[in-house]
Design an enzyme around this catalytic site. Sequence first.
Site, PDB file in Angstrom:
ATOM      1  N   LYS A  53       1.411  -1.597   0.150  1.00 49.32           N
ATOM      2  CA  LYS A  53       0.055   0.102  -0.292  1.00 49.32           C
ATOM      3  C   LYS A  53       0.924   1.353   0.107  1.00 49.32           C
ATOM      4  CE  LYS A  53      -4.187  -2.228   2.414  1.00 49.32           C
ATOM      5  NZ  LYS A  53      -4.963  -2.121   3.440  1.00 49.32           N
ATOM      6  N   SER A  69      -1.554   1.606   6.138  1.00 49.40           N
ATOM      7  CA  SER A  69      -1.482   0.420   7.758  1.00 49.40           C
ATOM      8  C   SER A  69      -2.478  -1.050   6.919  1.00 49.40           C
ATOM      9  CB  SER A  69      -1.874   0.760   9.066  1.00 49.40           C
ATOM     10  OG  SER A  69      -2.341  -0.243   9.884  1.00 49.40           O
ATOM     11  N   ASP A  70      -2.285  -2.935   7.336  1.00 50.31           N
ATOM     12  CA  ASP A  70      -3.430  -3.300   7.372  1.00 50.31           C
ATOM     13  C   ASP A  70      -3.485  -4.598   8.297  1.00 50.31           C
ATOM     14  OD1 ASP A  70      -5.050  -4.495   4.977  1.00 50.31           O
ATOM     15  OD2 ASP A  70      -3.782  -6.103   5.710  1.00 50.31           O
ATOM     16  N   GLN A  71      -4.747  -5.200   8.351  1.00 46.46           N
ATOM     17  CA  GLN A  71      -4.846  -5.437   9.644  1.00 46.46           C
ATOM     18  C   GLN A  71      -5.937  -6.701   9.328  1.00 46.46           C
ATOM     19  OE1 GLN A  71      -7.982  -4.993  12.960  1.00 46.46           O
ATOM     20  NE2 GLN A  71      -6.737  -4.529  14.358  1.00 46.46           N
TER      21      GLN A  71
END
Length: 191
Positions: A53, A69-71
Amino acid sequence: MTDPLLLGSSSPYRRELLARLGLPFTQASPSIDETPREGEGAAALVERLAREKAAALAPNHRGHWVLASDQAAALGDAILGKPGNRAAAIEQLRRCSGRLVVFHTAVCLVRGEAQHRARDETHVRFRELTDAEIERYVDHEEPFDCAGSFKAEGLGVALFESLQSVDPTAIVGLPLITVARLLREAGYRVP
């Protein structure tokens, strides 16, 4: 003067969290394929996606620090995505009932060749939930855009037996303790 900051996310949750740090920033949505690769676990997935990203936005925002960010939620080896609808949210919560779900949240801060990365884990143990509790919750909060089918910042916390994390904001999607540290490493004054 510190370089401008760009939040690489369309998430209103991440926007609200980053705003708490009191730094000016703009927001743009990266366009990447978020499909897990074969054999890729939740931790590796979020680390890769946070990097991708940031990398997708950096070329068009030279001179900016790009924060992405990623989750992902993991129930055992299974990755729980965003349910998207009521039926899927109910099924996800049925699967989580009485079990431990680990939320992996990765952050990547990039400008040119400079890169700061980190990953946080939050352990959520769900109570034994009845179908009636699950349906009442889903109908009340409609957590269709949330991995794990709940909003910890809202009524979703009532579904838990316990929550363990070094950063209480990580469960919402952006670990601010970690982000503040990365921003300081990049030269920002936080606070």
